[in-house]
Scaffold this motif. Structure first.
Motif, PDB file in Angstrom:
ATOM      1  N   LYS A 466      48.603  71.777   8.931  1.00 57.35           N
ATOM      2  CA  LYS A 466      47.900  72.551   7.918  1.00 57.35           C
ATOM      3  C   LYS A 466      48.158  73.971   8.006  1.00 57.35           C
ATOM      4  O   LYS A 466      48.349  74.451   9.506  1.00 57.35           O
ATOM      5  CB  LYS A 466      46.484  72.039   8.157  1.00 57.35           C
ATOM      6  N   LEU A 469      44.883  80.465   8.877  1.00 59.79           N
ATOM      7  CA  LEU A 469      44.175  81.426   7.812  1.00 59.79           C
ATOM      8  C   LEU A 469      44.339  82.692   8.482  1.00 59.79           C
ATOM      9  O   LEU A 469      44.230  82.908   9.854  1.00 59.79           O
ATOM     10  CB  LEU A 469      42.645  81.060   7.704  1.00 59.79           C
ATOM     11  N   SER A 683      47.610  75.980  -2.498  1.00 56.78           N
ATOM     12  CA  SER A 683      47.585  75.186  -1.370  1.00 56.78           C
ATOM     13  C   SER A 683      47.881  73.591  -1.581  1.00 56.78           C
ATOM     14  O   SER A 683      48.604  72.922  -0.773  1.00 56.78           O
ATOM     15  CB  SER A 683      45.995  75.145  -0.689  1.00 56.78           C
ATOM     16  N   GLU A 687      52.505  72.216  -0.909  1.00 62.46           N
ATOM     17  CA  GLU A 687      52.288  71.846   0.330  1.00 62.46           C
ATOM     18  C   GLU A 687      53.407  71.738   1.203  1.00 62.46           C
ATOM     19  O   GLU A 687      54.167  71.459   0.930  1.00 62.46           O
ATOM     20  CB  GLU A 687      51.488  70.518   0.103  1.00 62.46           C
ATOM     21  N   SER A 692      50.971  80.129   6.756  1.00 60.23           N
ATOM     22  CA  SER A 692      49.508  80.888   6.908  1.00 60.23           C
ATOM     23  C   SER A 692      49.415  81.088   5.455  1.00 60.23           C
ATOM     24  O   SER A 692      49.877  81.827   4.760  1.00 60.23           O
ATOM     25  CB  SER A 692      49.582  81.818   7.851  1.00 60.23           C
ATOM     26  N   PHE A 693      47.975  81.243   5.092  1.00 61.76           N
ATOM     27  CA  PHE A 693      47.281  81.667   3.904  1.00 61.76           C
ATOM     28  C   PHE A 693      46.422  82.731   4.365  1.00 61.76           C
ATOM     29  O   PHE A 693      45.853  82.868   5.238  1.00 61.76           O
ATOM     30  CB  PHE A 693      46.537  80.732   3.139  1.00 61.76           C
ATOM     31  N   GLN A 718      38.729  78.634   4.800  1.00 67.16           N
ATOM     32  CA  GLN A 718      39.244  77.366   5.769  1.00 67.16           C
ATOM     33  C   GLN A 718      39.074  75.829   5.198  1.00 67.16           C
ATOM     34  O   GLN A 718      39.779  75.049   5.414  1.00 67.16           O
ATOM     35  CB  GLN A 718      38.487  77.708   7.066  1.00 67.16           C
ATOM     36  N   ILE A 721      41.769  75.353   2.914  1.00 65.85           N
ATOM     37  CA  ILE A 721      43.018  75.052   3.269  1.00 65.85           C
ATOM     38  C   ILE A 721      43.098  73.702   4.137  1.00 65.85           C
ATOM     39  O   ILE A 721      44.080  72.975   3.795  1.00 65.85           O
ATOM     40  CB  ILE A 721      43.315  76.151   4.531  1.00 65.85           C
ATOM     41  N   ASN A 722      41.942  73.290   4.702  1.00 64.86           N
ATOM     42  CA  ASN A 722      41.886  71.741   5.355  1.00 64.86           C
ATOM     43  C   ASN A 722      41.733  70.815   4.434  1.00 64.86           C
ATOM     44  O   ASN A 722      41.444  69.469   4.678  1.00 64.86           O
ATOM     45  CB  ASN A 722      40.531  72.000   6.260  1.00 64.86           C
TER      46      ASN A 722
END
Length: 747
Positions: A466, A469, A683, A687, A692-693, A718, A721-722
Motif C-alpha cells: 500500500k 502517506l 488510489s 493501483e 506515496s500519496f 490514511q 489509502i488503506n
C-alpha cells in the motif's frame, strides 16, 4: 564589438522571420506547428523550415527552434521522429523546457545545440550547473532578475561555458515562467504546453484599489540599459513577441539593432523611443532589471497604449486632437508595413530546384549529375554497371530511387535518364551509396545521421505494498503531528531562507524526523542559504521544487525527491533525474489525467509520488499582488516585504470565479484557486503505481473548509489509502468544496 551581443528576435510566422532578418537580427527563435510554447502563433511547418534556415544563413542569422513545452509519454515517439529529421537540417539549436527531452537530446542527438527555455525558470547557480550537466550551452534567465543577479549568474555561466540570454523587450509575465498554472486551471489551457490564454490580462471585478486589470503589467524594455547588460556579461538580448505581426518585429528589432551598433561603436545610447511606442505596447518598464519592483509596473489596460502615449506627448485636450493622433499612428504603421513589404519582397524561402541527369555506358560507372541554383556536382558508382536481362535501371526505377531527394529543402525539377543503355543494372547497396553521397554534397559536406527508434523505458511490475502517506506543513505548531502519525512530515522552507537560516537549522536539528521541502524560487542569497542549510543540517532526504537544490543535493550525496512543481510528465524525466542526479523519487504533475499518467514507467529503485489534496497554486510572483487589489502603503516590493509581509485577499473575474491572493511571511506572493484539489479516485484508478500519496496541510486561506483538525484529516487520508470502507465519503464530507477538474481534463 558587434559580436559582444547577439540580438535574438521572435519569429511567429514566415513574414515575421523575414522582417527580423531585414531588420538585422543575429538570430531568430521560432516554432513548428507542435511542441512549442506559442501555440497561438502561426508557426512553421517542417516543409518550410529549411527554406527559412537557408534564408537566415544567407544573411548571417541563426535559427533556433522552440521545443519548449512539457512532453507527455504518448508524445515520445512523435518527438523522436521530429528530432530524427531536425538533426539532418541546418538549424542552429533547439530551445527546451522538459527534463526528459533534455535527457533524450543528450543521449541520442548530441549534434543538436541545446538551450534552456525561459520556462525552465533559471535564477540561481545550481540551476545553471543542473542544465549544464544536461548539455545546455545557454540559458534564458528569469525575467524577474535584476542586473546584479544577472551579472553574478553570467559570471557563473562563463566559468562553465554557458551563455546567458536575457529578455530585453516585450511582454512581462506577472508570474514566474514554468510555475504559472492559472490558464491551465481556469481554461484547461496550460502555459506549460504553449496554450496560455493570458487570464492575467483579463478584466476582473473592480478591486478595492479601483483597478479592473489587477494582474496586468506594462511591457519590458531595457532599451536604455545596454551598458549595464554589457557590463553584466550578457550575451544574447532577446525580444519577446512570437504572436506579434511582422511590422512590430521589424520596428523593435531595427531599433535594437541600431542601439546595439551605436553602443558598440562607442557612442552614447539613443534615447528616442518614438518608434517603439508606435507599434503595440502596454507602456514600458525596466523595473525588474533595475531592481525596483514598484506599483508603477502595472497598467490598468492590457490593450495597445500607443494612442494614449502620443496623446500625452502632444498634450491633446480635445477629442479631435486625439483623433488626429490615432490617424497619424495609423499612417505611421501603414508606412512601416509598406517598408517591411518592400524590404522582404525578394526574400525567398521556397524549396530549391534540382536538375538531375543519370547516365551510363556499358561497363562504365553510373554517373549522376546534380545541379542546384548555385552549383553542379557529379557522383559516380564505385563499380561499373553490369548487364542484366531481368533487373534493369529503367526510368520508373530511377525515379523511385531518387524520390526522397524531394524533401523539405529540395525538389526535383527535372530528371533526365536519356543516357542510360538498356539492360544495365547496379546493386542496391551501390545505389544507396550514390544517394548518400548526393545527400552529403547537398548538406554542406555533412553526412546524414541515421534515425533512431524511439527509446523505451521498461515498465516494472505493479507495487504490492500500500502507498505511504506524506504531509506538508509550514509552521512549528504542526510538528506535533509527527508524534501522532506514521506519515512522513515535510516542512516547507521559506523563499527568504537567508534570514531564517539559524532558526531553521535549529528546528531541523531538534526534529530529525522532519523532511525539508524546498520551494521553487531561491534567488541570490536565499539560494546560498539553502546550500548552507544542506551543509549544516545534512538531512538524509529532501524534497525540492528547485533544480538548483537538486544539483546541490546530488553533489553532496543527499537523497532527493523531485517536487510537484518540476512539472514531470514522462518516464524520461524520471530516468534523467535518477541516472544523471541520483534522484530517488518524483512527484508526477497534477496537470495530467489518468490516461496520461498510466503509461509513465518508474525506473528501478525509484518512488513515484502524487498529491491527492492541496490548495491549487495558480502562480507565484516576484511582484506585490496587493498593490492593485486591496492596496498597499509601500510603493515598492523589497526584501523586507518578502520576509515580513503576511496578507490575504481575493479577486473575482467577470464570471464570478474567485482567486485567492496569499502572502506568507518569508514567501513570494502567490495566487490560488478558490477551491482546493481533492482526488480520492486515484488510489483505485492507478493501483500499484505510486509509492506515496501526499496531502498539503499548510494554512492557505481558500474557500475550502476543513471540518476536522489536522490529525483527524491525516487519519481520514490514511483510511482512504488503506481501502477503508466509506473513507472516500468521509473525506469528501470533511473537506469541501473541492475540485479534481485537472485530473479529469488533463493536458
Amino acid at each position: 564589438m558587434r559580436n559582444q551581443f547577439e540580438l535574438l528576435a521572435p519569429g511567429g510566422d514566415i513574414e515575421s522571420i523575414k522582417a527580423a532578418i531585414a531588420a538585422g537580427a543575429d538570430a531568430i527563435y521560432c516554432g513548428l506547428d507542435n511542441f512549442n510554447a506559442r501555440n497561438r502563433a502561426t508557426n512553421l511547418t517542417f516543409d518550410n523550415l529549411s527554406g527559412v534556415v537557408r534564408l537566415a544563413h544567407e544573411h548571417n542569422c541563426k535559427i533556433f527552434l522552440t521545443l519548449n513545452i512539457i512532453i507527455l509519454e504518448s508524445e515520445i515517439p512523435a518527438i523522436i521522429r521530429l528530432l530524427n529529421k531536425l538533426v539532418n537540417t541546418k538549424i542552429d539549436g533547439v530551445i527546451v523546457q522538459d527534463i526528459g527531452l533534455f535527457y533524450i537530446l543528450k543521449e541520442h542527438f548530441k549534434d543538436l545545440d541545446v538551450h534552456a527555455s525561459t520556462q525552465a525558470n533559471t535564477h540561481n547557480d545550481g540551476q545553471i550547473f543542473f542544465l549544464n550537466k544536461l548539455t545546455a550551452s545557454r540559458v534564458n534567465l528569469s525575467r524577474e532578475l535584476n542586473i546584479k543577479e544577472i551579472k553574478h549568474l553570467a559570471q557563473v555561466g562563463h566559468e562553465h561555458n554557458v551563455l546567458m540570454e536575457v529578455f530585453v523587450h516585450g511582454s512581462y509575465c506577472i508570474g514566474f515562467s514554468g510555475l504559472c498554472y492559472i490558464s491551465s486551471v481556469k481554461n484547461g489551457s496550460s502555459g506549460n504546453r504553449g496554450r496560455c490564454s493570458q487570464p492575467c490580462r483579463d478584466k476582473y471585478q473592480t478591486t478595492e484599489a479601483g483597478k479592473d486589470y489587477p494582474l496586468n503589467l506594462k511591457d519590458n524594455s531595457a532599451y536604455s540599459n545596454l551598458e549595464e547588460l554589457a557590463d553584466a556579461g550578457v550575451y544574447s538580448l532577446k525580444v519577446e513577441g512570437r504572436i506579434k505581426k511582422s511590422h512590430y518585429v521589424y520596428t523593435v528589432v531595427d531599433n535594437w539593432r541600431k542601439q546595439i551598433d551605436n553602443f558598440c561603436d562607442g557612442n552614447e545610447l539613443f534615447t528616442d523611443t518614438t518608434e517603439l511606442y508606435t507599434v503595440f505596447n502596454r507602456d514600458f518598464s525596466n523595473s525588474y532589471l533595475v531592481g525596483d519592483i514598484n506599483k508603477n509596473m502595472f497598467i490598468d489596460n492590457p490593450r495597445d497604449h500607443s494612442a494614449k502615449h502620443f496623446s500625452k506627448v502632444y498634450n491633446c485636450t480635445t477629442e479631435e486632437s486625439v483623433k488626429q493622433v490615432k490617424k497619424k499612428l495609423y499612417d505611421d504603421k501603414t508606412a512601416i508595413i509598406t517598408t517591411v513589404a518592400e524590404k522582404i519582397k525578394d526574400f525567398n524561402t521556397d524549396k530549391l530546384p534540382l536538375s538531375i541527369t543519370v547516365s551510363v555506358q556499358a561497363n562504365c560507372p553510373l554517373t549522376v549529375s546534380v545541379s542546384t541554383p548555385d552549383r553542379t556536382f557529379k557522383v559516380y558508382s564505385d563499380n561499373p554497371v553490369i548487364h542484366s536481362d531481368k533487373y534493369t535501371l529503367e526510368q520508373d526505377v530511377i525515379e523511385k530511387w531518387l524520390n526522397n531527394l524531394n524533401n523539405a529543402e529540395y525538389y526535383i525539377e527535372s530528371l533526365c535518364v536519356d543516357h542510360i543503355k538498356e539492360g544495365v543494372f547496379l546493386p542496391f547497396n551501390e545505389l544507396t551509396a550514390i544517394k548518400e553521397q548526393i545527400f552529403f554534397n547537398l548538406n554542406g559536406d555533412k553526412a546524414r545521421i541515421a534515425p533512431i527508434d524511439a527509446p523505451k523505458v521498461k515498465k516494472l511490475p505493479k507495487l504490492q505494498d500500500k502507498p505511504s502517506l506524506s504531509v506538508l506543513i509550514s509552521s512549528k505548531q504542526g510538528i506535533d503531528l509527527c508524534a501522532s502519525t506514521t506519515a512522513d512530515i515535510y516542512y516547507q522552507l521559506p523563499d527568504s531562507l537567508h534570514h531564517e537560516l539559524p532558526r531553521l537549522v535549529d528546528l531541523f536539528t531538534e526534529n530529525e524526523q522532519l523532511i525539508p521541502w524546498f520551494p521553487s524560487i531561491l534567488i541570490g542569497e536565499n539560494y546560498t542559504a539553502a546550500v548552507k542549510f544542506l551543509d549544516q543540517v545534512q538531512p538524509k532526504l529532501i524534497v525540492t521544487n528547485n533544480t538548483g537544490i537538486a544539483h546541490s543535493a546530488y553533489e553532496k550525496g543527499i537523497d532527493w525527491i523531485a517536487g510537484p512543481y518540476l512539472n514531470v510528465t514522462n518516464s524520461f524525466s524520471l530516468l534523467c533525474m535518477k541516472e544523471e542526479f541520483n534522484c530517488v523519487g518524483s512527484f508526477i504533475s497534477n496537470e495530467i489525467n489518468k490516461k496520461q499518467i498510466k503509461p509513465i514507467a518508474r525506473p528501478d529503485n525509484f518512488k513515484l509520488f502524487y498529491s491527492i489534496y492541496h490548495p491549487i497554486l495558480l502562480m507565484t510572483s516576484r511582484q506585490c499582488l496587493f498593490h492593485q487589489t486591496v492596496g498597499c502603503k509601500k510603493k515598492a516590493f523589497d526584501a523586507k516585504c518578502l520576509r515580513k509581509c503576511k496578507k490575504s485577499a481575493s479577486i473575482i473575474n467577470l464570471k464570478d470565479a474567485s482567486f485567492v491572493l496569499d502572502k506568507q511571511k518569508g514567501d513570494h506572493n502567490s495566487l490560488y484557486s478558490e477551491h482546493n484539489f481533492l482526488n480520492t479516485e486515484i488510489s483505485s484508478d492507478l493501483e500499484g503505481m505510486f509509492s506515496s500519496f501526499f496531502v498539503d496541510l499548510r494554512d492557505i486561506k481558500t474557500q475550502t473548509t476543513v471540518k476536522e483538525d489536522k490529525a483527524s484529516v491525516i487519519q481520514l487520508f490514511q483510511n482512504l489509502i488503506n481501502g477503508g470502507e466509506g473513507a472516500r465519503q468521509a473525506l469528501e464530507h470533511a473537506i469541501l468544496p473541492t475540485t479534481n477538474a485537472q485530473y479529469k481534463k488533463g493536458l
